[in-house]
Design an enzyme around this catalytic site. Structure first.
Site, PDB file in Angstrom:
ATOM      1  N   GLY A 148       0.820  -1.215   0.000  1.00  0.00           N
ATOM      2  CA  GLY A 148       0.000   0.000   0.000  1.00  0.00           C
ATOM      3  C   GLY A 148       0.847   1.255   0.000  1.00  0.00           C
ATOM      4  O   GLY A 148       2.066   1.212   0.172  1.00  0.00           O
TER       5      GLY A 148
ATOM      6  N   ASP B 188       8.613   5.880   7.795  1.00  0.00           N
ATOM      7  CA  ASP B 188       8.281   7.215   8.313  1.00  0.00           C
ATOM      8  C   ASP B 188       7.380   8.010   7.375  1.00  0.00           C
ATOM      9  O   ASP B 188       7.010   9.144   7.668  1.00  0.00           O
ATOM     10  CB  ASP B 188       9.573   7.995   8.592  1.00  0.00           C
ATOM     11  CG  ASP B 188      10.424   8.179   7.343  1.00  0.00           C
ATOM     12  OD1 ASP B 188      10.006   7.735   6.254  1.00  0.00           O
ATOM     13  OD2 ASP B 188      11.522   8.772   7.448  1.00  0.00           O
TER      14      ASP B 188
ATOM     15  N   ARG C 122       3.806  13.349  -8.164  1.00  0.00           N
ATOM     16  CA  ARG C 122       3.863  12.433  -9.300  1.00  0.00           C
ATOM     17  C   ARG C 122       2.534  12.456 -10.028  1.00  0.00           C
ATOM     18  O   ARG C 122       1.476  12.429  -9.415  1.00  0.00           O
ATOM     19  CB  ARG C 122       4.167  11.038  -8.772  1.00  0.00           C
ATOM     20  CG  ARG C 122       4.281   9.974  -9.817  1.00  0.00           C
ATOM     21  CD  ARG C 122       5.060   8.780  -9.286  1.00  0.00           C
ATOM     22  NE  ARG C 122       4.343   8.047  -8.256  1.00  0.00           N
ATOM     23  CZ  ARG C 122       4.853   6.993  -7.611  1.00  0.00           C
ATOM     24  NH1 ARG C 122       6.079   6.591  -7.871  1.00  0.00           N
ATOM     25  NH2 ARG C 122       4.156   6.363  -6.701  1.00  0.00           N
TER      26      ARG C 122
ATOM     27  N   ARG D 104      -1.792  -1.010  -9.891  1.00  0.00           N
ATOM     28  CA  ARG D 104      -0.656  -1.872 -10.201  1.00  0.00           C
ATOM     29  C   ARG D 104      -1.128  -3.319 -10.297  1.00  0.00           C
ATOM     30  O   ARG D 104      -2.227  -3.637  -9.836  1.00  0.00           O
ATOM     31  CB  ARG D 104       0.368  -1.794  -9.054  1.00  0.00           C
ATOM     32  CG  ARG D 104       0.702  -0.385  -8.653  1.00  0.00           C
ATOM     33  CD  ARG D 104       0.789  -0.258  -7.126  1.00  0.00           C
ATOM     34  NE  ARG D 104       0.863   1.163  -6.736  1.00  0.00           N
ATOM     35  CZ  ARG D 104       1.984   1.823  -6.552  1.00  0.00           C
ATOM     36  NH1 ARG D 104       3.135   1.202  -6.645  1.00  0.00           N
ATOM     37  NH2 ARG D 104       1.979   3.106  -6.266  1.00  0.00           N
TER      38      ARG D 104
ATOM     39  N   ASP E  35       4.288  -4.735  -7.473  1.00  0.00           N
ATOM     40  CA  ASP E  35       3.716  -3.479  -6.953  1.00  0.00           C
ATOM     41  C   ASP E  35       4.267  -2.270  -7.696  1.00  0.00           C
ATOM     42  O   ASP E  35       3.758  -1.156  -7.530  1.00  0.00           O
ATOM     43  CB  ASP E  35       3.973  -3.346  -5.445  1.00  0.00           C
ATOM     44  CG  ASP E  35       5.438  -3.521  -5.080  1.00  0.00           C
ATOM     45  OD1 ASP E  35       6.005  -4.571  -5.402  1.00  0.00           O
ATOM     46  OD2 ASP E  35       6.017  -2.596  -4.497  1.00  0.00           O
ATOM     47  N   ASN E  36       5.285  -2.467  -8.519  1.00  0.00           N
ATOM     48  CA  ASN E  36       5.793  -1.382  -9.352  1.00  0.00           C
ATOM     49  C   ASN E  36       5.418  -1.580 -10.818  1.00  0.00           C
ATOM     50  O   ASN E  36       5.942  -0.888 -11.692  1.00  0.00           O
ATOM     51  CB  ASN E  36       7.308  -1.273  -9.214  1.00  0.00           C
ATOM     52  CG  ASN E  36       7.727  -0.843  -7.815  1.00  0.00           C
ATOM     53  OD1 ASN E  36       6.983  -0.137  -7.140  1.00  0.00           O
ATOM     54  ND2 ASN E  36       8.894  -1.267  -7.380  1.00  0.00           N
TER      55      ASN E  36
ATOM     56  N   ASP F  56       7.991   4.087 -10.569  1.00  0.00           N
ATOM     57  CA  ASP F  56       8.924   3.876  -9.470  1.00  0.00           C
ATOM     58  C   ASP F  56      10.383   3.936  -9.933  1.00  0.00           C
ATOM     59  O   ASP F  56      10.962   2.945 -10.366  1.00  0.00           O
ATOM     60  CB  ASP F  56       8.664   2.555  -8.737  1.00  0.00           C
ATOM     61  CG  ASP F  56       9.252   2.598  -7.331  1.00  0.00           C
ATOM     62  OD1 ASP F  56      10.359   3.146  -7.193  1.00  0.00           O
ATOM     63  OD2 ASP F  56       8.618   2.101  -6.400  1.00  0.00           O
TER      64      ASP F  56
END
Ligand code: AMP
Ligand code: MG
Length: 495
Positions: free
Chosen positions: A86, A121, A172, A179, A248-249, A258
């Protein structure tokens, strides 16, 4: 300030995303705003000063019209399935229709924690932000399908990686952020309804021509395969190594997504690997077609319940579609490589011609970009002057007699087509960039920005990369291969 965002993704059920606002940062400062892209998106920010733009695209001001969300997805990372990834540090503000009516996502990356952050983070360091800005805009200028960079904003806050680094946020712009991993997220939960809703969203948004077909989910698999075959062919044709082709990319709309540890080949190494985390070379330059097909097999698997009632029949349909990848890729690759060689017609021996040249490059460890550019300069070796000199230099570099034999065949092929040498050269120069985002150039502008707060080299490189096909002076630093001490052997995710 109001931006007329639309929210078709947020209209999907609540389990597709989480509502989450960007976390404010201490001192947002605009590094770069992409005015050309803003215009293409009909984003009217001319009235705003740099601070106001930085406040919006640094995440401190959520403009009216935005609905910030983080998207749920899963993914195969280096072959291992992770059921929940996610958007751990990316927040979608909404969608815009560009001036041509295409819908795009506008997403802040590095905008603070989300429910998907796990132990992260939610932030991004400035180096990787600048990298993504430079690389994605360079790819766009090379006509490679890609996400774009709308803005880069310094946060005025440190991020802690192995050391404290300045933080930044990148905005972006993508056809969407769906994806292969988004499909896997629902499929792994046996949420067939979720998969179907997502497939219908994607069909309507990216593949309207497929949605018109009766077997529209088979058509969807075929259409996604075709886009990725074209994408990977484009990557290979410019020496691009994505570096982290996890599912996921792997974007469903077929854009490069990515820009982590990606790299451009300098010298031609068919199995070139740069990413520090790709220890087995899974995502090596030459493996990319195979990996794309593997990723798309994971995609097709998620759609099995939609392909046919009977599982055996569904698998047969998926396999038939996946078998199409090889021919689609080969056709797309050959089309790209023919253009690089100045060839307009198609001949059965073209693949062999391409492969033999690449074999010579590999043996000589010749620079990929410079060699193809020089080949254009040498298009008319039979003529006098510069072309003959260029041809001699190439021959000396690529091993003499074997290259001369190859070049004789290439020239015979060109002669058959009968185009004027000047036209061939112009066509080749329009297909073979003079300037690419070489690893050492990117590294140098990041060092200047991060270590010395000097953004002038970054600005200059972005400007150069906007016109990759223009001939530069022979001594321009932007067309040189790296000197030994400048070579970048490894790239890092640096998240
Ligand atoms: P990437 O390597 O950028 O493709 O990211 C893989 C996964 O890690 C995604 O789910 C990201 O959202 C997550 N991720 C990467 N960096 C961070 C970060 N600094 N904070 C939170 N999540 C992160
Ligand atoms: Mg990613």
């Amino acid at each position: 300030m109001r931006i007329a965002f639309e929210h078709s993704y947020a209209a999907l059920p609540a389990r597709f995303f989480a509502d989450v606002a960007p976390t404010k940062v201490r001192a947002p400062r605009l590094i770069r705003f992409n005015r050309g892209l803003a215009q293409a998106l009909a984003l009217d920010v001319d009235a705003l000063d740099a601070d106001a733009v930085a406040a919006i695209f640094g995440g401190n001001v959520v403009v009216e019209g935005a609905r910030p969300i983080a998207l749920a997805y899963a993914g195969h990372q280096f072959g291992n399935f992770v059921p929940q990834l996610g958007d751990g540090r990316a927040i979608l503000l909404g969608e815009l229709l560009d001036r041509e009516g295409r819908r795009v996502d506008v997403q802040l990356k590095g905008a603070g924690p989300t429910p998907f952050s796990r132990r992260g983070d939610g932030r991004a360091a400035m180096g990787p932000v600048l990298r993504e800005y430079v690389l994605s805009e360079a790819m766009h200028a090379l006509s490679v399908p890609t996400t774009r960079a709308l803005a880069a904003v310094a946060t005025g806050e440190p991020v802690y990686r192995e050391e404290a680094l300045p933080g930044a946020v990148i905005t972006r712009v993508a056809a969407s952020h769906v994806r292969v991993g988004t499909f896997e997220f629902f499929s792994a939960r046996r949420d067939h309804e979720g998969v179907r809703l997502l497939a219908d969203h994607v069909l309507a948004r990216h593949y309207p021509e497929a949605s018109a077909r009766e077997d529209r989910y088979v058509a969807l698999v075929e259409a996604v395969l075709a886009r990725h075959a074209a994408l990977v062919a484009a990557w290979l044709s410019i020496g691009f190594v994505h570096g982290v082709m996890n599912t996921d990319n792997t974007q469903i709309a077929g854009e490069t997504l990515d820009y982590g540890p990606c790299a451009f080949l300098d010298e031609y190494v068919p199995m070139g690997v740069f990413s520090s985390i790709d220890r087995q070379g899974r995502y090596a330059y030459g493996n990319q077609p195979r990996i794309a097909q593997w990723n798309l097999a994971r995609f097709a698997e998620t759609l099995l319940p939609l392909l046919a009632q009977d599982q055996g029949e569904a698998i047969a349909k998926a396999e038939a579609a996946l078998d199409g990848f090889g021919p689609l890729f080969e056709a797309a690759y050959l089309a790209r490589m023919r253009r690089k060689l100045g060839l307009a017609a198609e001949r059965a021996a073209d693949l062999a011609l391409v492969q033999e040249l690449l074999g010579l490059l590999a043996r000589a460890r010749a620079d990929f970009t410079r060699t193809f550019r020089a080949l254009g300069d040498a298009a008319d070796a039979a003529g006098a002057g510069a072309d003959a000199t260029a041809a001699e230099a190439l021959s000396a570099q690529l091993g003499g007699a074997p290259f001369d034999a190859w070049a004789a065949r290439w020239r015979a092929r060109l002669a058959e087509e009968g185009r004027a040498p000047a036209a061939v050269r112009a066509a080749m120069h329009a297909a073979n960039p003079a300037v690419i985002a070489r690893n050492h150039l990117v590294e140098a502008v990041i060092r200047a920005a991060v270590d010395r707060e000097d953004f002038a080299p970054f600005e200059a490189l972005v400007g150069e990369l906007e016109r990759p096909f223009e001939t530069r002076a022979a001594d321009s630093p932007y067309v040189q291969a790296p000197r030994p001490e400048e070579r970048v052997e490894q790239t890092f995710c640096g998240t």
